[in-house]
Design an enzyme around this catalytic site. Structure first.
Site, short mmCIF file in Angstrom:
data_model
loop_
_atom_site.label_atom_id
_atom_site.label_comp_id
_atom_site.label_asym_id
_atom_site.label_seq_id
_atom_site.Cartn_x
_atom_site.Cartn_y
_atom_site.Cartn_z
N GLY A 137 0.82 -1.20 0.00
CA GLY A 137 0.00 0.00 0.00
C GLY A 137 0.85 1.25 0.00
O GLY A 137 2.04 1.23 -0.33
N CYS A 138 0.26 2.36 0.38
CA CYS A 138 0.96 3.64 0.40
C CYS A 138 2.24 3.53 1.22
O CYS A 138 2.23 3.06 2.36
CB CYS A 138 0.06 4.72 0.98
SG CYS A 138 0.86 6.32 1.16
N PHE A 139 3.34 3.98 0.64
CA PHE A 139 4.62 3.79 1.32
C PHE A 139 4.80 4.65 2.55
O PHE A 139 5.69 4.40 3.36
CB PHE A 139 5.81 3.95 0.37
CG PHE A 139 5.78 5.11 -0.59
CD1 PHE A 139 5.12 6.30 -0.31
CD2 PHE A 139 6.45 5.01 -1.81
CE1 PHE A 139 5.11 7.36 -1.20
CE2 PHE A 139 6.45 6.07 -2.72
CZ PHE A 139 5.78 7.25 -2.41
N TRP A 140 3.97 5.67 2.76
CA TRP A 140 4.09 6.48 3.96
C TRP A 140 4.00 5.63 5.21
O TRP A 140 4.82 5.74 6.12
CB TRP A 140 3.01 7.55 4.00
CG TRP A 140 3.07 8.59 2.92
CD1 TRP A 140 4.12 8.86 2.09
CD2 TRP A 140 2.03 9.50 2.58
NE1 TRP A 140 3.78 9.89 1.24
CE2 TRP A 140 2.52 10.31 1.51
CE3 TRP A 140 0.73 9.72 3.05
CZ2 TRP A 140 1.74 11.31 0.93
CZ3 TRP A 140 -0.03 10.73 2.47
CH2 TRP A 140 0.47 11.51 1.42
N TYR A 164 -4.76 11.63 6.26
CA TYR A 164 -4.50 10.26 5.80
C TYR A 164 -3.64 9.51 6.82
O TYR A 164 -3.92 8.34 7.14
CB TYR A 164 -3.80 10.28 4.44
CG TYR A 164 -3.58 8.89 3.87
CD1 TYR A 164 -4.46 8.36 2.95
CD2 TYR A 164 -2.48 8.12 4.26
CE1 TYR A 164 -4.27 7.08 2.43
CE2 TYR A 164 -2.28 6.85 3.75
CZ TYR A 164 -3.18 6.33 2.83
OH TYR A 164 -2.99 5.07 2.34
#
Length: 225
Positions: free
Chosen positions: A48-51, A194
């Site tokens: 998923g989102c790398f953050w 987010y």
């Protein structure tokens, strides 16, 4: 500074209007076998989102560095605007450099399946949809590949998850670091909506479910801008 960042993280988590239910997070059993590694090693995961993926591993004991980036595609398309189209072959990924004397590759995979993401979601994670958000392990050595395949087999046979694991294993995929503004994103923007909604619960889950693996002060990348 790092303790201030942690305080902001915990404050933002407490203010979240819809935190992830506790039952969504559970410690998945560790692999039954381990590989022998000495000296600093590298692993690459996409979930998923790398953050959030970067944030979790930055809070993991034994991790030397965690870098957001792209893997699975070509160098010429390894930038955010292009990858976001979903047609480059890249997945948003995180390169983890770790000390195997402190944390094993198996422990990193346990964290990956326990709190980093949902390995039963195909080409998406939560609100993010597309193959760039797929679940992938990019083994860096033959031993890592063998270990990853064996671990996924163990988890599927034990029916740890209510559906089959869709995590892919992709070999020989170069890693390309993401733009500077994506690095240390969770630590630098703990009140971003987010981050509060999707990623801070993962940090909380790591601390609660795998406390021996958790470090309160994240290991951050040195950034020049």
């Amino acid at each position: 500074m790092t303790r201030l960042i942690l305080a902001l993280v915990l404050t933002a988590l407490s203010l979240s209007s819809a935190p992830a239910p506790a039952e969504e997070w559970r410690a998945i059993p560790a692999p039954t076998t381990s590989i022998v590694e000495t000296g600093p090693q590298t692993a690459v995961f996409a979930g998923g989102c790398f953050w959030g993926v970067q944030g979790v591993y930055q809070h993991t004991r034994g991790v030397i560095s965690a870098t957001s980036g792209y893997a699975g595609g070509e160098a010429g398309t390894a930038h955010y605007e292009r990858v976001s189209r979903g047609d480059t072959g890249h997945a948003e990924s995180v390169q983890v450099v770790y000390d195997p004397a402190q944390v094993s590759y198996g422990a990193l995979m346990q964290i990956f399946f326990s709190v980093v993401h949902d390995p039963t979601e195909l080409n998406r994670q939560g609100p993010d949809v597309g193959p760039q958000y797929r679940s992938v392990i990019f083994p860096q050595t033959p031993a890592q590949e063998e270990s990853a395949r064996a671990y996924i087999g163990e988890l599927n046979r034990a029916r740890v998850f209510p559906a089959a694991i869709v995590t892919q294993i992709e070999e020989n995929a170069p890693f390309y670091p993401a733009e500077a503004y994506h690095q240390n994103f969770l630590a630098r923007h703990p009140t971003h909506p987010y981050i509060v909604q999707e990623d801070l619960p993962k940090i909380d889950a790591l601390a609660r479910l795998l406390p021996s693996a958790f470090r309160a002060d994240p290991v951050l990348l040195p950034l020049t801008n």
